[in-house]
Design a protein around this motif. Structure first.
Motif, PDB file in Angstrom:
ATOM      1  N   THR A 335     -46.347 -42.070  -1.412  1.00 32.80           N
ATOM      2  CA  THR A 335     -46.465 -41.154  -0.233  1.00 32.80           C
ATOM      3  C   THR A 335     -47.402 -41.606   1.008  1.00 32.80           C
ATOM      4  O   THR A 335     -48.677 -41.888   0.413  1.00 32.80           O
ATOM      5  N   ASN A 336     -47.008 -41.633   2.180  1.00 31.66           N
ATOM      6  CA  ASN A 336     -47.983 -41.960   3.338  1.00 31.66           C
ATOM      7  C   ASN A 336     -47.851 -41.010   4.317  1.00 31.66           C
ATOM      8  O   ASN A 336     -46.865 -40.433   4.472  1.00 31.66           O
ATOM      9  N   GLN A 337     -49.127 -40.670   4.965  1.00 30.26           N
ATOM     10  CA  GLN A 337     -49.149 -39.807   5.959  1.00 30.26           C
ATOM     11  C   GLN A 337     -50.071 -40.441   7.239  1.00 30.26           C
ATOM     12  O   GLN A 337     -51.165 -40.826   6.668  1.00 30.26           O
ATOM     13  N   TRP A 338     -49.687 -40.714   8.317  1.00 34.00           N
ATOM     14  CA  TRP A 338     -50.512 -41.161   9.460  1.00 34.00           C
ATOM     15  C   TRP A 338     -50.401 -40.446  10.753  1.00 34.00           C
ATOM     16  O   TRP A 338     -49.316 -39.901  10.953  1.00 34.00           O
ATOM     17  N   PHE A 339     -51.193 -40.823  11.814  1.00 37.91           N
ATOM     18  CA  PHE A 339     -51.343 -40.168  12.910  1.00 37.91           C
ATOM     19  C   PHE A 339     -51.084 -41.209  13.899  1.00 37.91           C
ATOM     20  O   PHE A 339     -51.669 -42.273  13.828  1.00 37.91           O
ATOM     21  N   ASP A 340     -50.192 -41.071  15.001  1.00 40.44           N
ATOM     22  CA  ASP A 340     -49.856 -42.043  15.976  1.00 40.44           C
ATOM     23  C   ASP A 340     -50.040 -41.400  17.358  1.00 40.44           C
ATOM     24  O   ASP A 340     -49.421 -40.618  17.722  1.00 40.44           O
ATOM     25  N   PRO A 341     -51.332 -41.875  17.916  1.00 37.20           N
ATOM     26  CA  PRO A 341     -51.322 -41.131  19.274  1.00 37.20           C
ATOM     27  C   PRO A 341     -50.585 -41.623  20.498  1.00 37.20           C
ATOM     28  O   PRO A 341     -50.869 -40.884  21.455  1.00 37.20           O
ATOM     29  N   ARG A 342     -49.837 -42.583  20.260  1.00 38.14           N
ATOM     30  CA  ARG A 342     -48.928 -43.235  21.230  1.00 38.14           C
ATOM     31  C   ARG A 342     -47.652 -42.181  21.582  1.00 38.14           C
ATOM     32  O   ARG A 342     -47.048 -42.211  22.521  1.00 38.14           O
ATOM     33  N   VAL A 343     -47.477 -41.297  20.441  1.00 37.42           N
ATOM     34  CA  VAL A 343     -46.289 -40.413  20.596  1.00 37.42           C
ATOM     35  C   VAL A 343     -46.412 -39.145  21.309  1.00 37.42           C
ATOM     36  O   VAL A 343     -47.463 -38.230  21.076  1.00 37.42           O
ATOM     37  N   GLY A 344     -45.749 -38.624  22.330  1.00 40.33           N
ATOM     38  CA  GLY A 344     -45.741 -37.779  22.990  1.00 40.33           C
ATOM     39  C   GLY A 344     -47.278 -37.269  23.864  1.00 40.33           C
ATOM     40  O   GLY A 344     -47.769 -38.244  24.158  1.00 40.33           O
ATOM     41  N   SER A 345     -47.415 -36.025  24.233  1.00 37.91           N
ATOM     42  CA  SER A 345     -48.552 -35.813  25.000  1.00 37.91           C
ATOM     43  C   SER A 345     -49.845 -35.799  24.239  1.00 37.91           C
ATOM     44  O   SER A 345     -50.716 -35.979  24.923  1.00 37.91           O
ATOM     45  N   ARG A 346     -49.755 -35.436  22.917  1.00 36.00           N
ATOM     46  CA  ARG A 346     -50.921 -35.612  22.114  1.00 36.00           C
ATOM     47  C   ARG A 346     -50.903 -36.429  20.845  1.00 36.00           C
ATOM     48  O   ARG A 346     -51.860 -36.142  19.985  1.00 36.00           O
ATOM     49  N   GLY A 347     -49.684 -36.952  20.666  1.00 34.29           N
ATOM     50  CA  GLY A 347     -49.502 -37.827  19.704  1.00 34.29           C
ATOM     51  C   GLY A 347     -48.828 -37.080  18.378  1.00 34.29           C
ATOM     52  O   GLY A 347     -48.415 -35.933  18.576  1.00 34.29           O
ATOM     53  N   GLY A 348     -48.733 -37.468  17.311  1.00 33.08           N
ATOM     54  CA  GLY A 348     -47.870 -36.968  16.214  1.00 33.08           C
ATOM     55  C   GLY A 348     -48.192 -37.505  14.912  1.00 33.08           C
ATOM     56  O   GLY A 348     -48.824 -38.670  14.672  1.00 33.08           O
ATOM     57  N   TRP A 349     -47.949 -36.621  13.920  1.00 37.00           N
ATOM     58  CA  TRP A 349     -47.928 -37.222  12.417  1.00 37.00           C
ATOM     59  C   TRP A 349     -46.459 -37.703  11.965  1.00 37.00           C
ATOM     60  O   TRP A 349     -45.635 -37.042  12.251  1.00 37.00           O
ATOM     61  N   PHE A 350     -46.277 -38.682  11.090  1.00 32.73           N
ATOM     62  CA  PHE A 350     -45.531 -39.313  10.483  1.00 32.73           C
ATOM     63  C   PHE A 350     -45.895 -39.075   8.817  1.00 32.73           C
ATOM     64  O   PHE A 350     -46.960 -39.185   8.381  1.00 32.73           O
TER      65      PHE A 350
END
Length: 375
Positions: A335-350
């Motif tokens: 199981t992996n969870q990470w934040f990507d600041p490049r997505v949308g206006s504020r970033g998002g979580w995968f």
């Protein structure tokens, strides 16, 4: 003008300006206005039910404009203690083909030839003779784990704006695990409901043999299937399985109920039926699947269809155990969870869950499958 002051030698003149009379009002209106008022008065005095209903509706509309209503004083908000979500019914696949942790992503395992312990050479020996020698054989079979994974995404703006009881970070991985579990169940159900996977130990029922036919005898039919299954040295259990649709037909079948009609009331339960058939258990699943393509109207059906099967299940993986099959899994689910600041206006979580496994049939003749058990 009113009460105007005059010369002292004159009498006081008082001019009274009052409201115009009805006649004066009529003279002040145009002919078109007079005609309209006449029609309104006639409409209001009408005894026609349709006209009266229109008058009532108009009065209520005026009151709504005039009076405050709950809708003007209240804005709908999200309930903080209630939400609706569906889940599938119990899965049984890995209870029939249990998980075995594999040290390597692929490998092999030995198989003892079945006839080696079932054929007897001449064992007679003379005073100076030599005992006959057993001929034993070993073959190898292989497994190869395949990779399966699924991911989900939620943007940071949605998290900032969400209302209770929503918690999209919980659903981020929860949804992934639910769908992966269903995917695994579908793979196992395909194996365990396909007659070609049972090495000839399979039958398709029809006519009076089908369980929902009053002339059928499901007890005898299932017993005949059980008699055709094989066993091994290791500790194992003989387990039946079917969908809830098939079990409900069996539970009320006259032949089945006749077995306990003098000792108990009601319908037969899975464990009760298992004890009559000599099975260690019967696993029943009401799990559903959506068979429609994405974008089309959902179409649901039972995952385990209209079959009744029996398989030998190992209590634990061990040498010399004959069991129908296993789920070979390389390591554990990741199981992996990470934040990507490049997505949308504020970033998002995968969120992502992955695993590598192979559903391996090891001893197909330790099971039996009946297809088309019900219409």
């Amino acid at each position: 003008w009113p009460d105007a002051q005059l010369h002292p030698n004159h009498h006081r003149l008082t001019v009274n300006v009052g409201q115009p009379t009805e006649t004066e009002k009529m003279h002040m209106l145009s002919d078109r206005q007079i005609a309209a008022m006449s029609r309104v008065k006639s409409f209001l005095a009408s005894a026609d039910p349709a006209d009266q209903a229109k008058v009532k509706a108009a009065n209520e509309a005026m009151l709504r404009v005039k009076l405050l209503t709950p809708g003007q004083l209240h804005n709908d908000a999200t309930l903080s203690n209630l939400s609706i979500q569906y889940r599938n019914d119990e899965y049984i696949g890995t209870k029939l083909m249990p998980v075995v942790t594999a040290a390597q992503i692929s490998g092999k395992f030995p198989i003892y030839t079945k006839r080696d312990r079932l054929a007897v050479p001449d064992t007679a020996v003379g005073p100076r003779g030599t005992a006959a020698e057993l001929n034993e054989h070993r073959t190898m079979d292989t497994y190869s784990c395949k990779a399966y994974a699924l991911q989900n995404f939620v943007d940071e703006l949605s998290l900032a704006a969400q209302d209770a009881p929503l918690n999209e970070m919980v659903d981020l991985l929860g949804a992934v695990n639910d769908v992966l579990d269903l995917d695994e169940e579908l793979r196992l159900a395909t194996i365990l409901t396909t007659a070609a996977n049972f090495s000839g130990n399979a039958a398709t029922l029809s006519g009076t043999d089908m369980f929902d036919n009053g002339a059928s005898n499901p007890i005898k039919t299932i017993q005949d299937g059980i008699a055709a299954t094989w066993n091994g040295f290791g500790s194992s259990r003989l387990v039946g399985y079917c969908s809830g649709d098939v079990m409900r037909v069996l539970s009320r079948h006259a032949v089945v109920r006749d077995l306990f009609k003098y000792t108990a009331d009601g319908l037969a339960m899975p464990k009760q039926l298992a004890s009559y058939l000599g099975l260690d258990d019967i696993l029943v699943s009401d799990a559903r699947k959506d068979t429609a393509n994405e974008g089309q109207t959902a179409s649901y059906s039972r995952v385990w269809g209209k079959v009744f099967g029996v398989v030998r299940v190992a209590n634990s993986p061990s040498p010399r155990t004959a069991a129908f099959g296993y789920t070979m899994r390389f390591g554990q689910k990741t199981t992996n969870q990470w934040f990507d600041p490049r997505v949308g206006s504020r970033g998002g979580w995968f969120g992502k869950v992955g695993m590598e496994e192979d559903h391996k049939i090891c001893a197909a003749d330790t099971g039996y499958l009946f297809s088309s058990c019900i219409a």
